[in-house]
Design an enzyme around this catalytic site. Structure first.
Site, mmCIF file in Angstrom:
data_model
loop_
_atom_site.group_PDB
_atom_site.id
_atom_site.type_symbol
_atom_site.label_atom_id
_atom_site.label_comp_id
_atom_site.label_asym_id
_atom_site.label_seq_id
_atom_site.Cartn_x
_atom_site.Cartn_y
_atom_site.Cartn_z
ATOM 1 N N HIS A 173 -14.012 25.107 -24.161
ATOM 2 C CA HIS A 173 -13.155 23.999 -24.581
ATOM 3 C C HIS A 173 -13.085 23.948 -26.107
ATOM 4 O O HIS A 173 -12.030 23.735 -26.698
ATOM 5 C CB HIS A 173 -13.707 22.662 -24.072
ATOM 6 C CG HIS A 173 -13.424 22.393 -22.629
ATOM 7 N ND1 HIS A 173 -13.927 23.168 -21.618
ATOM 8 C CD2 HIS A 173 -12.677 21.427 -22.023
ATOM 9 C CE1 HIS A 173 -13.506 22.678 -20.459
ATOM 10 N NE2 HIS A 173 -12.747 21.624 -20.664
ATOM 11 N N ASP A 204 9.796 -13.390 2.325
ATOM 12 C CA ASP A 204 9.886 -12.453 3.452
ATOM 13 C C ASP A 204 11.256 -11.801 3.510
ATOM 14 O O ASP A 204 11.393 -10.671 3.975
ATOM 15 C CB ASP A 204 9.628 -13.184 4.777
ATOM 16 C CG ASP A 204 8.170 -13.556 4.954
ATOM 17 O OD1 ASP A 204 7.321 -12.937 4.288
ATOM 18 O OD2 ASP A 204 7.881 -14.472 5.749
ATOM 19 N N TYR A 242 7.858 3.723 7.776
ATOM 20 C CA TYR A 242 7.654 3.415 9.189
ATOM 21 C C TYR A 242 8.111 1.987 9.477
ATOM 22 O O TYR A 242 7.665 1.040 8.825
ATOM 23 C CB TYR A 242 6.172 3.572 9.574
ATOM 24 C CG TYR A 242 6.011 3.408 11.055
ATOM 25 C CD1 TYR A 242 6.245 4.471 11.911
ATOM 26 C CD2 TYR A 242 5.700 2.164 11.613
ATOM 27 C CE1 TYR A 242 6.163 4.317 13.287
ATOM 28 C CE2 TYR A 242 5.623 2.010 12.986
ATOM 29 C CZ TYR A 242 5.854 3.089 13.816
ATOM 30 O OH TYR A 242 5.790 2.936 15.180
ATOM 31 N N HIS A 266 3.858 -14.680 13.767
ATOM 32 C CA HIS A 266 3.889 -13.213 13.661
ATOM 33 C C HIS A 266 3.132 -12.546 14.807
ATOM 34 O O HIS A 266 3.565 -11.547 15.362
ATOM 35 C CB HIS A 266 3.304 -12.739 12.336
ATOM 36 C CG HIS A 266 4.337 -12.613 11.265
ATOM 37 N ND1 HIS A 266 5.399 -11.761 11.359
ATOM 38 C CD2 HIS A 266 4.468 -13.250 10.070
ATOM 39 C CE1 HIS A 266 6.151 -11.869 10.272
ATOM 40 N NE2 HIS A 266 5.621 -12.770 9.482
ATOM 41 N N GLN A 308 3.902 -18.302 9.619
ATOM 42 C CA GLN A 308 2.965 -17.179 9.584
ATOM 43 C C GLN A 308 2.349 -16.962 10.957
ATOM 44 O O GLN A 308 2.184 -15.829 11.421
ATOM 45 C CB GLN A 308 1.884 -17.478 8.545
ATOM 46 C CG GLN A 308 0.973 -16.307 8.282
ATOM 47 C CD GLN A 308 1.761 -15.090 7.841
ATOM 48 O OE1 GLN A 308 2.690 -15.188 7.047
ATOM 49 N NE2 GLN A 308 1.460 -13.949 8.398
ATOM 50 N N GLU A 326 -2.950 -12.673 1.435
ATOM 51 C CA GLU A 326 -1.707 -11.905 1.308
ATOM 52 C C GLU A 326 -0.603 -12.804 0.737
ATOM 53 O O GLU A 326 0.058 -12.457 -0.223
ATOM 54 C CB GLU A 326 -1.305 -11.394 2.704
ATOM 55 C CG GLU A 326 -0.039 -10.563 2.708
ATOM 56 C CD GLU A 326 0.483 -10.320 4.124
ATOM 57 O OE1 GLU A 326 0.014 -11.005 5.069
ATOM 58 O OE2 GLU A 326 1.374 -9.465 4.281
ATOM 59 N N HIS A 327 -0.409 -13.973 1.355
ATOM 60 C CA HIS A 327 0.579 -14.945 0.883
ATOM 61 C C HIS A 327 -0.134 -16.222 0.467
ATOM 62 O O HIS A 327 -0.995 -16.702 1.199
ATOM 63 C CB HIS A 327 1.573 -15.327 1.993
ATOM 64 C CG HIS A 327 2.311 -14.180 2.592
ATOM 65 N ND1 HIS A 327 1.925 -13.593 3.778
ATOM 66 C CD2 HIS A 327 3.411 -13.503 2.178
ATOM 67 C CE1 HIS A 327 2.771 -12.611 4.075
ATOM 68 N NE2 HIS A 327 3.678 -12.527 3.126
ATOM 69 N N GLU A 334 -20.942 18.319 -24.959
ATOM 70 C CA GLU A 334 -20.903 18.382 -23.489
ATOM 71 C C GLU A 334 -21.235 19.793 -22.983
ATOM 72 O O GLU A 334 -21.152 20.054 -21.781
ATOM 73 C CB GLU A 334 -19.524 17.940 -22.969
ATOM 74 C CG GLU A 334 -19.278 16.440 -23.117
ATOM 75 C CD GLU A 334 -18.096 15.927 -22.301
ATOM 76 O OE1 GLU A 334 -17.311 16.755 -21.787
ATOM 77 O OE2 GLU A 334 -17.958 14.689 -22.173
ATOM 78 N N SER A 360 -1.114 -10.193 9.310
ATOM 79 C CA SER A 360 -0.535 -10.996 8.237
ATOM 80 C C SER A 360 -1.296 -12.307 8.028
ATOM 81 O O SER A 360 -1.931 -12.811 8.955
ATOM 82 C CB SER A 360 0.926 -11.265 8.586
ATOM 83 O OG SER A 360 1.637 -11.635 7.446
ATOM 84 N N GLN A 366 2.614 9.461 16.953
ATOM 85 C CA GLN A 366 3.360 10.729 16.888
ATOM 86 C C GLN A 366 4.310 10.767 15.698
ATOM 87 O O GLN A 366 4.512 11.834 15.091
ATOM 88 C CB GLN A 366 4.084 11.023 18.210
ATOM 89 C CG GLN A 366 5.151 10.023 18.647
ATOM 90 C CD GLN A 366 4.592 8.854 19.447
ATOM 91 O OE1 GLN A 366 3.397 8.542 19.371
ATOM 92 N NE2 GLN A 366 5.456 8.184 20.209
ATOM 93 N N ASN A 396 1.211 -1.351 14.257
ATOM 94 C CA ASN A 396 0.070 -1.849 15.043
ATOM 95 C C ASN A 396 -1.185 -1.052 14.692
ATOM 96 O O ASN A 396 -1.162 -0.201 13.813
ATOM 97 C CB ASN A 396 0.385 -1.772 16.543
ATOM 98 C CG ASN A 396 0.680 -0.340 16.988
ATOM 99 O OD1 ASN A 396 0.284 0.623 16.331
ATOM 100 N ND2 ASN A 396 1.372 -0.196 18.093
#
Lengths: 431, 431
Positions: free
Chosen positions: A415, A356, A124, A258, A255, A322-323, A410, A233, A186, A209
């Site tokens: 088995h 990046d 995506y 963003h 950063q 994250e960074h 067991e 981010s 969708q 988003n």
């Protein structure tokens, strides 16, 4: 930025907190669109595209003409840059394709592990304010290296029903097998259920988003895997006196631009640096085209002075950024000790933008503290590990009794029996 | 078993279907227990333990005395078997700890990847009809090899407030750092939120009934990762004329005895084998202590004759079995072509029980078709990958312009600026 000097440990939870996001309330919307796409297929996708993207498409696919035009549209200089980045990303991700694990655990007991691609994957790529074609490099390159057979890219069309030329060019360059003009809930629903125009995939990757994020979460209820839970981010810079305030400010701003919900944190081992960085931020922000976004996220962000490396490292690990940029004279302490981070940028000449775009590492990384329990996207994200084992006669004779004893303990007699039957035959063969 | 001869491809979807499981209706129960544990902590856990496990505990932890007694209780012969299995599992999982990925992608651009442990993990071990101590080996050994700092095991107590000695012994043996007498939804909630007695963990592993499964899914909404979505256990055997009907029947039954909802499928390339296996199943099932369970799952299961290897392989890949036994004279075709499976057992002398207990491979595997997009548990399940990069002056000069061009094309000028500032300094240094 909010400045905090040597905060006591019991105030850390407040400092470590991300801006809270409530997603509960859009779940119902997402579910209703999923149900509709499941039922009405492409018709539903075309309807939602009209509703949300403002364009009535005839076809969710690109024409050959559109592809050709897009490829011609991208300036040669940018093509060269994209290719340069592609080569680095390909090199680093190719190096991740490890060798097979193969072992004789006990004489006659051969065990091995092989990695096989996830056959169908969906990528995506958001539309919106900027065409984020760099994310295509980050997702399609490892998918192709892993050997995924179908690599389906979805991205929302603009009001003219078009995708950005850079997106089309990069997708073609990196072996994407199908580009679909669909975005939002969708698109995720289409990848989850499959329609005439969109293949059903086994795993969905990529940012988006909050609607896309909730849709990806919902997709997991229908058997689809996702790369990781997504959030805004983040960047944490740890800096000492050796840091250049202007570089630190530029990194924090990169950063912050963003989005208004981006998180930036400066952990400084030097008091004066805080003042200098704050000043630099105010100067540099003036000329940024996206200053309206950067201003909001900067105003929510924090500068924290801590007087020891130990405290700083504890704070960073507790935040799990994250960074992480290590702008220190001697970064070894932090490299050694970092437990929770997505991607780490070492030294004064390594801005986050390097990762990046073009250093070679992946920029699809865990946010919102998920660096504690998730990896960023890498080649393994597009592969599954399958175990194999093969026992010879000796192998079965060597571990047979162990299996029988454990199975019996067991309470699993069938088995045990699967081994006993075979052992009996082997023993009678030998007599 | 239901027998199907050369089914047409359009009838495959029905044959590939797992028994459907609805989980929606227990979500509300699970959520209410989560909320209660979040609020009332250990008190809530003690109350639910009383309600569901029928015992009022004073302490969720084991006393030293209990541990000592348990260790003494396990027969030496079984201890030796467990140790034998431990050694094999440790060997195979140790071999998975790959080397670092390290690379200079462009001159002066150093990228590397390091794996760091998930610091706190929770292992869930079901109680119920049999003490499944073998699963402790499968989860605690890779956790320990990965270097997880806290390994918390939860397992429900019996009506006397005790855990099986084998569980306690195996947990001690494999470096579990805390054993908690709690099971079901309340245990998963405890691991999710943390209480005075149960540490909050970052990832939860292990099998369980549908309540545990839904609880693990819910845990992911609170930032916890899980090993994989769980479902009833499955085995697919592909066999040709070379197969021993008695072995095939024993293998199918060993899977069938797990529970009434277990899935077993025989794909046979030989018609006569179907009849022989059916006959063997009827004979062998008679003497099984768990025949009441095995009978139900066998009656829901399928024997499918397909007359070509190609069709058989397609069918197997479409089903994506958790366990696959290749009982064929020449297994190479299937080893080569298998794309979707959890663990594969090669040849006539490799029963599934070998991998369940002692060959060295892991038995925590993707069910319900998830072998298409998930790996079984392995060392990587307990690790995260962190990327690092470090640019030298030359490195930044080599990729700086690429980053600037791409950032500009994405409309991210602060990203560009973080590079431009540094490049400017480098260039003026050189003049």
């Amino acid at each position: 930025m909010k400045t905090v000097i040597n905060p006591a440990k019991d105030s850390w939870p407040g400092l470590l907190k991300r801006p809270t996001q409530s997603v509960e309330d859009i779940e119902a919307t997402v579910m209703s669109i999923f149900r509709d796409v499941e039922k009405r297929q492409d018709d539903a996708i075309l309807d939602y595209t009209q509703k949300f993207d403002g364009v009535r498409l005839k076809d969710l696919h690109l024409s050959d003409k559109e592809i050709e035009t897009a490829i011609n549209d991208v300036p040669e200089e940018l093509k060269a840059a994209i290719n340069h980045a592609r080569i680095n990303i390909e090199r680093f991700h190719k190096a991740q394709l490890g060798s097979e694990v193969e072992l004789e655990t006990t004489e006659g007991v051969y065990c091995w592990q092989e990695k096989r691609p996830i056959e169908k994957v969906g990528l995506y790529i958001p539309g919106g304010t900027a065409p984020l074609f760099s994310t295509i490099l980050m997702l399609a390159i490892p998918a192709q290296l892993a050997g995924c057979k179908e690599i389906v890219l979805c991205s929302p069309p603009n009001a003219q029903g078009k995708l950005a030329s850079e997106i089309i060019y990069t997708a073609q360059l990196c072996g994407v097998s199908m580009i679909v003009k669909a975005g939002g809930i969708q698109a995720i629903a289409g990848l989850t259920f499959g329609t005439a125009s969109i293949p059903k995939v086994y795993k969905i990757f990529g940012p988006g988003n909050q609607y896309v994020t909730v849709a990806k979460q919902l997709a997991t209820k229908f058997g689809v895997a996702i790369d990781m839970p997504a959030g805004p981010s983040e960047l944490l810079v740890v800096a000492d006196r050796s840091a250049n305030p202007s570089y630190v400010a530029a990194d924090l701003l990169s950063q912050a631009e963003h989005g208004a919900d981006s998180q930036v944190i400066l952990v400084s081992l030097d008091l004066e640096l805080l003042v200098q960085v704050e000043h630099e931020i105010q100067e540099q922000i003036k000329i940024l085209p996206r200053k309206h976004l950067a201003k909001v996220s900067i105003s929510n962000s924090k500068m924290i002075y801590l007087d020891s490396q130990t405290e700083a490292l504890d704070f960073i690990n507790a935040y799990a950024p994250e960074h992480l940029i290590i702008a220190c004279a001697d970064p070894g302490y932090f490299i050694e000790g970092i437990m929770n981070a997505g991607s780490v940028f070492v030294g004064h000449l390594t801005p986050e933008s390097a990762g990046d775009y073009a250093s070679g590492t992946n920029h699809t990384l865990p946010t919102n503290g998920y660096a504690r329990n998730y990896s960023g996207v890498n080649c393994d994200s597009f592969l599954k590990t399958i175990s194999f084992q093969k026992l010879t006669k000796e192998g079965l004779q060597n571990i047979g009794n162990t299996i029988e004893l454990m199975a019996e303990a067991e309470g699993l007699f069938a088995h045990k029996n699967a081994v006993s039957l075979r052992l009996k035959d082997l023993n009678s063969d030998e007599n």
